[in-house]
Motif scaffolding. Structure first.
Motif: not given
Ligand SMILES: [Mg+2]
Ligand SMILES: Nc1ncnc2c1ncn2[C@@H]1O[C@H](COP(=O)(O)OP(=O)(O)OP(=O)(O)O)[C@@H](O)[C@H]1O
Lengths: 309, 370, 277
Positions: B44-46, B159-162
């Motif tokens: 996901k983050s990638t 948004f990355d797991e904010p």
């Molecule tokens: Mg991540």
């Protein structure tokens, strides 16, 4: 040394985003300085060592002649090597032993330990030039405080010109560097000890473990990596010692305090021999010896670690 | 403005064998709130960082509003991102943190002041503008991170797991505020999380990822009701869906008979399958008398192993004869059952999903994706 | 009861020992400080007395007649320039080693770092030749360049380990905010690394202020000498004038003491940075 940093720059070819320009820009100044004023001089020194290098004259290739001379004929060099090795092997042990005692004293949280720590650290902040002059006065035969104190306790016949006699000059200088560096080593050891888990020492306290036993079985093994670092640092420092000798004795009397560094300096810039090739050979040999010494020292102390755990 | 199109996007780190992101295609419409959901390490983050321009793209194309972005540096993409760690500049005040991105883009001082004041007003940060981040609470820092994105008025928010560093109560209220913010700004938002509740409650669509690939994309309830495979089925929903392997006996009228434990259930099953996996969500079990009138039921005998009375509902852990795994059922709050009881449960077979026993892919015709 | 008495005895003994060692460690400086305010005649009469009149004028005399003003000025110019250059290029390199991955990163870092243990002799003769060839011998610029090269490894080492600890999200956030790598270095890396930068600044200042070997090889003109060289020359010229020499030593010591008074912990941190593991 592996960080998760710098994710921006994985190595796919042909895809943008890797800031090649930025990387080059950041590194260039440091690398230019490094290659121009460190790497190139090192290479050139080694190169020189196979030549006779006189000013205003083409260099003359002499092969291994410089090395042959200094290894088999040059008694001054041999003397300098001996003196330097004595210094570099005794100092680390003595300095760190004293530093350990001092650190343990402060580790017990005596009142004012902050002040002691700051005061003991001061000698290392001073230039060797300043230190050298002060200690020539302290060792002065007529009015130096070293002899003054001996006379005060009735040991008149021990009083002497400490730096003026071949038998006492080197030990006196070793004494000076110990004075200078013990406090420094103490501070580092104290920091290492404070970062130890305090329960370990408290447990030993409860076990009614003796002072020496505590030192031997608990503190020293735990701060061993720090001690190793300090030993290497002290060793390297003494292998290159120059300023102190140059200010106090210039290698005398009778070569008794000549070090490799002072000898290189004399051959290159002080004696009117003008040849720079020969001192370069000395510097090269010494460079190899220092690197070897560091490797052996780290190797020795590391392998002991492996045996014990 | 703000249409983000991923076409067979792929990311391979260094010389790793497996791709971290593998052939991901996704069309995010402007104004959409797209949630990337999946377990830890699924990429996901990638994916998000490739959209942001923080990670070079190994393969495929990324376009924003029809423009290919693969080689455009992050600063020229007009995208703002909120990081899990907030990443506030520790040496700047809240005001300067908010203004930093605007200054670089050459806005006039009055405009910067206006935008920062507006954002601070929306987020309730006005009293803290002169503070440095270390003097803020976790929730306040989170708002600053959000504000830093808002003031930029970008085409797309990432948004990355904010919310994952906030405590539970704050997380719920921030969730609502983010949804309100999205309604107010109408900007495209792409939101990464591994929390299915966040995904279900916030997303206009959810993209569920598994091992660097897209497992399913769809509106939250569609995905929940018609999971494309067993992975999606069990990733969404808490307690997890019950997956029971069952034999299939083909019948005459196009309906087959499935054998689940002791029960025989009639259901539509495409031909050519002798074994299937039956997925039944815990809330599709009913105690006698609780089933809605229109439920098309089959009944199942089970023994109660444990009872969790949660107040609003009761979760039963059941042992069904002939089924190896324990079965979970979520029944009404007034259930009077105790461990050891034998109960007769009704299953709403319309809500039941069938999956291929070997591949886990959904069989029922209702499961549309997209 | 007995244990507490024993404890007090032990304690008392310890305090005396510590005080003695303190006198040993710091005494020589106090002695020089006192001598710097006394005339040579006074010192010859009674070397270890405290000053009865404070001859502050000796500092003025040393400053002008002893040429210490020039030496001091040279030291300030050389040290400040070297430290400024070191800080900027050292920080740039450290930032690069810590924040980016690129081919030969570890190799280059090792190359730079390993020179920490090199004895200066291995470079100094060739450095002398090089500076002569480029007309930089006997110039302050040449000395500054030599100093920068000399202190570069430890500077990069201290800063690299600090930069590596800055979370990478911070850099990504600045990239999203529109900043280039170069701007990020100046506006994020440097301000955030202030504590480490001040450590290296103070460390380099003290070490170079005290440096002697490079200076004695690379500088020969009297009006370009740094303080340690000046003191050495003064010692050679006027071995007898102990009073004035002590004043000269004090001129070299005072700046160090001032830095130590204000930044003792920073200085200790810097000095011991290479040794703590
Ligand atoms: Mg991540
Ligand atoms: N810089 C990197 N170098 C090499 N591999 C990486 C790097 N960053 C991530 N990976 C790998 O890529 C895969 C996907 O990572 P990613 O960070 O995208 O996962 P994620 O879905 O965000 O997980 P999480 O929920 O834990 O944040 C993982 O297997 C991870 O190990």
């Amino acid at each position: 040394m592996e960080h998760t940093a710098g994710r921006l720059t994985s190595s796919e070819p042909g895809l943008g985003l890797r800031p090649v320009g930025a990387i080059a820009g950041f590194l260039a100044p440091a690398l230019i300085i490094y290659f121009a004023f460190t790497a190139y001089p090192v290479v050139r020194t080694i190169w020189n060592s196979f030549f006779q290098v006189f000013p205003n004259r083409p260099d003359e290739f002499v092969g291994w002649a410089n090395y042959a001379t200094l290894l088999f004929e040059d008694r001054f060099f041999h003397r300098a090597v001996g003196n330097t090795l004595v210094w570099a092997l005794i100092s680390p042990v003595v300095e760190i032993a004293i530093a350990l005692l001092l650190a343990l004293a402060l580790y017990a949280r005596v009142p004012g330990s902050r002040f002691f720590r700051l005061a003991w650290f001061t000698p290392v902040l001073m230039s060797y030039v300043v230190v050298g002059i002060i200690w020539t006065w302290i060792f002065n035969f007529d009015w130096g405080i070293a002899n003054g104190m001996l006379r005060a306790v009735g040991l008149d016949h021990w009083a002497q010109a400490w730096l003026g006699h071949p038998d006492t000059a080197l030990p006196s200088l070793i004494f000076v560097t110990t004075w200078m560096w013990a406090g420094f080593n103490m501070v580092v050891l104290l920091a290492a000890m404070h970062s130890l888990p305090s329960e370990v020492l408290e447990a030993a306290e409860l076990d009614n473990c003796g002072w020496m036993a505590k030192l031997r079985y608990i503190v020293i093994p735990l701060v061993r990596p720090t001690i190793l670092n300090l030993m290497v640092l002290s060793f390297v420092g003494k292998m290159r010692v120059f300023d102190l000798v140059w200010i106090t004795t210039r290698g005398g009397p009778l070569w008794s305090t000549e070090t490799v560094s002072t000898y290189v300096y004399k051959r290159a810039f002080n004696w009117n021999t003008f040849d720079l090739g020969y001192p370069c050979a000395i510097a090269t040999i010494w460079f190899v010896v220092v690197l070897g010494g560091v490797l052996i020292l780290t190797g020795l102390l590391r392998s002991r670690d492996k045996l014990e755990y | 403005m703000g249409n983000v199109k991923l076409d067979r996007l792929t990311k391979r780190y260094g010389d790793a064998d497996a791709a971290a992101v593998d052939d991901v295609s996704l069309d995010i419409e402007r104004g959409e709130f797209m949630v990337l959901l999946g377990p830890s390490g699924c990429g996901k983050s990638t994916t998000l960082r490739m959209i942001a321009g923080l990670e070079p793209i190994t393969g495929g194309t990324l376009s924003i509003d029809g423009e290919v972005m693969n080689r455009v540096p992050a600063r020229d993409r007009d995208i703002a991102m909120v990081f899990q760690s907030y990443a506030l500049y520790p040496h700047m005040t809240v005001f300067d943190n908010l203004a930093f991105g605007l200054k670089r883009r050459g806005f006039a001082r009055e405009e910067i002041d206006r935008r920062v004041t507006d954002a601070a007003g929306i987020l309730g940060l006005a009293p803290y503008l002169a503070r440095k981040p270390h003097a803020l609470s976790g929730g306040q820092r989170q708002r600053v991170a959000l504000g830093r994105a808002i003031v930029r008025d970008p085409k797309v928010f990432l948004f990355d797991e904010p919310l994952s560093n906030l405590d539970a109560a704050l997380r719920v209220s921030m969730r609502n505020e983010l949804v309100k913010l999205h309604q107010r700004l109408g900007t495209t938002m792409i939101y990464v999380t591994h929390d299915q509740v966040e995904a279900m409650s916030m997303g206009s669509r959810i993209c569920i990822m598994q091992d660097g690939r897209v497992a399913q994309v769809g509106r939250p309830l569609d995905v929940y009701r018609h999971p494309a495979n067993t992975f999606v089925a069990s990733f969404l929903g808490s307690p997890q869906i019950n997956l029971v392997e069952s034999g299939v006996t083909p019948g005459e009228d196009g309906r087959s008979t499935l054998v689940v434990g002791g029960a025989r259930i009639h259901a539509h099953c495409p031909p050519g399958h002798s074994r299937v996996i039956v997925g039944i969500r815990p809330e599709d079990f009913y105690l006698p008398g609780e089933a809605p009138d229109d439920a098309v039921g089959a009944s199942l005998a089970a023994r109660v192993l444990a009872v969790e009375a949660l107040g609003a509902e009761t979760v039963l852990l059941l042992d069904v004869e002939g089924v190896e795994k324990d079965v979970t059922a979520r029944v009404g709050r007034s259930a009077h059952t105790a461990a050891g009881d034998l109960v007769e449960l009704t299953v709403d077979t319309r809500a039941m999903r069938l999956f291929d026993a070997a591949s886990g892919v959904a069989l029922d015709p209702g499961s549309t994706t997209g | 009861m007995t244990t507490s008495i024993r404890f007090d005895l032990k304690h008392g003994f310890l305090v005396v020992a510590l005080a003695l060692y303190t006198a040993f460690a710091a005494g020589p400086f106090l002695w020089v400080a006192s001598m710097s305010l006394r005339t040579t005649t006074e010192i010859s009469a009674e070397p270890y007395a405290l000053p009865d009149t404070l001859h502050f004028s000796k500092f003025a005399i040393a400053w002008t007649d002893g040429n210490y003003g020039t030496y001091f000025g040279n030291s300030v110019i050389v040290v400040l320039s070297a430290v400024a250059v070191l800080t900027v290029i050292g920080a740039m390199a450290a930032h690069c080693f810590a924040r980016y991955r690129f081919p030969f990163r570890r190799f280059l870092y090792f190359l730079v770092f390993s020179t920490i243990i090199f004895p200066p002799q291995i470079t100094i003769i060739a450095l002398f030749q090089i500076l002569v060839e480029y007309g930089l011998f006997n110039t302050r610029t040449g000395l500054v360049l030599a100093y920068v090269a000399f202190q570069l490894p430890i500077t990069v080492y201290i800063l690299e380990s600090f930069f590596a600890r800055i979370p990478s999200d911070l850099y990504d956030a600045a990239r999203m905010d529109g900043y280039s790598e170069w701007e990020i270095f100046w506006r994020i890396s440097l301000p955030v690394a202030m504590p480490a930068l001040s450590t290296t600044v103070i460390l380099n200042t003290i070490l170079l202020w005290n440096e002697f070997l490079y200076a004695v090889v690379l500088i020969t003109d009297d009006d370009k000498r740094t303080l340690p060289l000046g003191i050495q020359k003064y010692m050679g010229d006027q071995l007898i004038d102990i009073g004035m020499l002590a004043t000269g030593l004090m001129i070299a010591i005072v700046p160090v003491v001032i830095v130590y008074v204000f930044f003792s912990e920073k200085l200790i941190q810097g000095m011991t940075a290479g040794a703590i593991k």
